[in-house]
Design an enzyme around this catalytic site. Structure first.
Site, PDB file in Angstrom:
ATOM      1  N   SER A 146       0.836  -1.190   0.000  1.00  0.00           N
ATOM      2  CA  SER A 146       0.000   0.000   0.000  1.00  0.00           C
ATOM      3  C   SER A 146       0.878   1.249   0.000  1.00  0.00           C
ATOM      4  O   SER A 146       2.107   1.157  -0.057  1.00  0.00           O
ATOM      5  CB  SER A 146      -0.921  -0.028   1.232  1.00  0.00           C
ATOM      6  OG  SER A 146      -1.758   1.103   1.272  1.00  0.00           O
ATOM      7  N   SER A 147       0.254   2.418   0.038  1.00  0.00           N
ATOM      8  CA  SER A 147       0.969   3.695   0.088  1.00  0.00           C
ATOM      9  C   SER A 147       0.228   4.653   0.997  1.00  0.00           C
ATOM     10  O   SER A 147      -0.999   4.574   1.134  1.00  0.00           O
ATOM     11  CB  SER A 147       1.088   4.319  -1.307  1.00  0.00           C
ATOM     12  OG  SER A 147       1.862   3.524  -2.159  1.00  0.00           O
ATOM     13  N   TYR A 160      -2.796   9.858  -6.508  1.00  0.00           N
ATOM     14  CA  TYR A 160      -2.199   8.532  -6.336  1.00  0.00           C
ATOM     15  C   TYR A 160      -2.585   7.953  -4.971  1.00  0.00           C
ATOM     16  O   TYR A 160      -3.000   6.794  -4.869  1.00  0.00           O
ATOM     17  CB  TYR A 160      -0.678   8.615  -6.452  1.00  0.00           C
ATOM     18  CG  TYR A 160       0.001   7.278  -6.305  1.00  0.00           C
ATOM     19  CD1 TYR A 160       0.218   6.463  -7.412  1.00  0.00           C
ATOM     20  CD2 TYR A 160       0.419   6.825  -5.056  1.00  0.00           C
ATOM     21  CE1 TYR A 160       0.823   5.230  -7.280  1.00  0.00           C
ATOM     22  CE2 TYR A 160       1.026   5.589  -4.916  1.00  0.00           C
ATOM     23  CZ  TYR A 160       1.234   4.798  -6.022  1.00  0.00           C
ATOM     24  OH  TYR A 160       1.832   3.572  -5.875  1.00  0.00           O
ATOM     25  N   LYS A 164      -4.881   4.471  -3.880  1.00  0.00           N
ATOM     26  CA  LYS A 164      -4.297   3.402  -3.075  1.00  0.00           C
ATOM     27  C   LYS A 164      -5.022   3.228  -1.738  1.00  0.00           C
ATOM     28  O   LYS A 164      -4.831   2.209  -1.066  1.00  0.00           O
ATOM     29  CB  LYS A 164      -2.819   3.693  -2.797  1.00  0.00           C
ATOM     30  CG  LYS A 164      -1.919   3.594  -4.008  1.00  0.00           C
ATOM     31  CD  LYS A 164      -1.806   2.170  -4.524  1.00  0.00           C
ATOM     32  CE  LYS A 164      -0.929   1.300  -3.646  1.00  0.00           C
ATOM     33  NZ  LYS A 164      -0.709  -0.048  -4.232  1.00  0.00           N
TER      34      LYS A 164
END
Length: 230
Positions: A146-147, A160, A164
């Site tokens: 994940s981020s 982005y 995520k």
């Protein structure tokens, strides 16, 4: 499908999406060293995947390289089916495939960019996790990459990070759904604006798959320099 088996009996079996490079490649090598039969999923770089398989075989472990688009449900079903045909089952899925981190402010991004990020960061996570939930043997594990973003990085990486974000929610939901089958589901989250060595991330993933780490489920472990923050 590229297959290369050394004839040793398969023990625990792991699929690693995006397994030909980066965090996926480091994870493949780490799991193979621990005795896993490893399936290296790739989409574009066939040669890198084949070299990874060759290196694993040289270390006397089993490996298989399978090309599949992880955002395509039929491709993912084939990936899992080929793994089961080769190794008789699946114990672990590490979903490390994803798009390149892009600095796209929400106010400036176009719909094409949004759709592309949604496809690989959101749809692919759902497709891979759902198939893993259907196919994993009891007592298995899912680990998602994940981020995360803080207020400062959201100014440049907001789109982005948004695509995520479903990974963390999906991880927690699936952990609850699969608890009765003793399948753990966790995520390892990287800061979007702080590069982290792939081997360091692979260490965390390997811990989650260890006897000690499998006590955890529904967790998102945030990895950055210098510390680990659960």
């Amino acid at each position: 499908m590229t297959t290369a088996l050394n004839g040793s009996p398969a023990g625990r079996v792991a699929i690693v999406t995006g397994g030909s490079r980066g965090v996926g490649g480091a994870t493949v090598r780490r799991l193979a060293a621990r005795g896993y039969a490893v399936v290296v999923n790739y989409l574009h770089d066939q040669r890198a995947a084949e070299l990874t398989v060759e290196a694993i075989l040289a270390g006397n472990s089993d490996a298989l390289a399978v090309r599949a688009d992880v955002a395509d449900d039929l491709d993912v079903q084939r990936l899992f089916a080929e793994t089961i045909a080769a190794f008789d089952g699946i114990d672990v899925v590490v979903h490390a495939a994803g798009s390149r981190i892009t600095a796209a402010p929400v106010t400036e991004a176009g719909l094409d960019e949004f759709d592309a990020l949604m496809r690989i960061n959101t749809r692919a996570t759902f497709v891979v996790n759902q198939e893993a939930a259907r196919r994993l043997r009891n007592g298995g594990a899912i680990v998602n990459l994940s981020s995360s973003a803080d207020d400062s990085s959201l100014r440049t990486h907001g789109l982005y990070a948004a695509t995520k974000a479903i990974t963390d929610a999906l991880t927690r939901a699936l952990a609850l759904e699969l608890r009765e089958r003793n399948i753990t589901v966790n995520a390892v989250s990287l800061a979007v604006d702080k590069p982290c060595a792939p081997n360091r991330v692979a260490d965390v993933i390997a811990y989650l798959l260890s006897d000690q780490g499998q006590r955890l489920t529904g967790q998102v472990l945030r990895v950055g320099d210098p510390g680990l923050r659960p």
